[in-house]
Design an enzyme around this catalytic site. Structure first.
Site, PDB file in Angstrom:
ATOM      1  N   HIS A   1       0.828  -1.208   0.000  1.00 59.08           N
ATOM      2  CA  HIS A   1       0.000   0.000   0.000  1.00 59.08           C
ATOM      3  C   HIS A   1       0.865   1.263   0.000  1.00 59.08           C
ATOM      4  O   HIS A   1       0.649   2.184  -0.804  1.00 59.08           O
ATOM      5  CB  HIS A   1      -0.917  -0.017   1.225  1.00 59.08           C
ATOM      6  CG  HIS A   1      -1.786   1.192   1.350  1.00 59.08           C
ATOM      7  ND1 HIS A   1      -2.807   1.471   0.478  1.00 59.08           N
ATOM      8  CD2 HIS A   1      -1.786   2.216   2.242  1.00 59.08           C
ATOM      9  CE1 HIS A   1      -3.404   2.588   0.812  1.00 59.08           C
ATOM     10  NE2 HIS A   1      -2.791   3.069   1.891  1.00 59.08           N
TER      11      HIS A   1
ATOM     12  N   LYS B   1     -11.600   0.722  16.483  1.00 56.41           N
ATOM     13  CA  LYS B   1     -10.516   0.297  15.596  1.00 56.41           C
ATOM     14  C   LYS B   1     -11.029  -0.373  14.318  1.00 56.41           C
ATOM     15  O   LYS B   1     -10.601  -0.046  13.213  1.00 56.41           O
ATOM     16  CB  LYS B   1      -9.573  -0.644  16.325  1.00 56.41           C
ATOM     17  CG  LYS B   1      -8.415  -1.127  15.457  1.00 56.41           C
ATOM     18  CD  LYS B   1      -7.485  -2.058  16.222  1.00 56.41           C
ATOM     19  CE  LYS B   1      -6.347  -2.535  15.338  1.00 56.41           C
ATOM     20  NZ  LYS B   1      -5.430  -3.458  16.059  1.00 56.41           N
TER      21      LYS B   1
END
Length: 266
Positions: A150, A204
């Site tokens: 990424h 989260k």
């Protein structure tokens, strides 16, 4: 083989000349691909080989204060980047029917978009430090394929976009990514404050939801550009689409392993 390499370089140089923008070329790292390639190569070498080897017989570095400051900087930086998108009138950009990849040279909008594009690219370079900190803290489990892939792809192709195709079609992707990073680095900053703050991090898993929604919107937008009279090369759009689909798969797989599988095992 030599003739193939010569042909590739010849085509690259020809493309480089036809898409050249003297103003953008004068900016830091934008004159040629060499600086960004060296940065990416140095990054990959350190996080995959040099760093782990260097830390093998060393204790993990604490870096608490540095990481808190770094994450605070990223939050502020991405808020500022998001604000730049509003400064160039996002709604007007989205409703244009031309999808220009090259606006008039002296266009104020063109200058604003290109300048914002450079700062976005610079943000992707600074974000490579995420992985460097993981290595120095011996958090090797966080140096995953998803993480490294990424960061590498976003750094390199934000440079490619600004170098070859600056225009309004990149505003949507830049806005979405900057907004998501405000949330993401806010989470990291709170987590870095210490264990006593973990009770505030119940959200989260929703960060991954947000990232998946981001990629879904990107996918929809890129498909939309394929159906309009967009001057952005179709091959490049398909290339971006491919990577967005890869990100969707990788982040979905991460979510499944991190949040779905453990529940099934209980």
């Amino acid at each position: 083989m030599a003739s193939i390499i010569k042909h590739v370089f010849s085509n690259y140089n020809e493309f480089l000349e036809t898409s050249k923008d003297p103003e953008i070329d004068s900016w830091l790292f934008m004159g040629s691909p060499t600086p960004v390639l060296l940065i990416v190569i140095a990054y990959l070498s350190f996080v995959l080989k040099i760093g782990p080897k260097m830390m093998e017989k060393r204790s993990a570095y604490e870096l608490k204060s540095i990481i808190i400051l770094y994450n605070a900087f990223q939050v502020i930086f991405n808020i500022w980047l998001t604000k730049q998108v509003f400064n160039i009138h996002l709604l007007g950009v989205l409703t244009t029917d031309t999808c220009n990849n090259k606006l008039p040279v002296n266009s104020k909008l063109n200058t604003s978009i290109s300048a914002a594009g450079w700062w976005y690219f610079f943000a992707k370079i600074t974000e490579l430090l995420d992985t460097v900190f993981f290595v120095l803290r011996k958090k090797f489990n966080q140096v995953s394929f998803l993480h490294v892939y990424h960061h590498t792809i976003t750094a390199f192709f934000s440079w490619c976009y600004l170098k070859f195709l600056p225009g309004e079609q990149g505003v949507v992707i830049g806005f979405l990514n900057s907004f998501v990073h405000i949330v993401m680095y806010s989470y990291y900053m709170i987590a870095a404050l210490g264990p006593e703050y973990r009770k505030y991090l119940w959200w989260k898993k929703y960060m991954t939801w947000l990232q998946l929604i981001q990629f879904g919107i990107m996918l929809t937008y890129l498909m939309f550009t394929l159906t309009t009279d967009c001057r952005m090369p179709k091959a490049l759009t398909y290339f971006f689409l491919t990577h967005v689909i890869i990100f969707l798969y990788l982040f979905s797989n991460f979510y499944r392993k991190a949040y779905t599988k453990p529940k099934k095992l209980q």
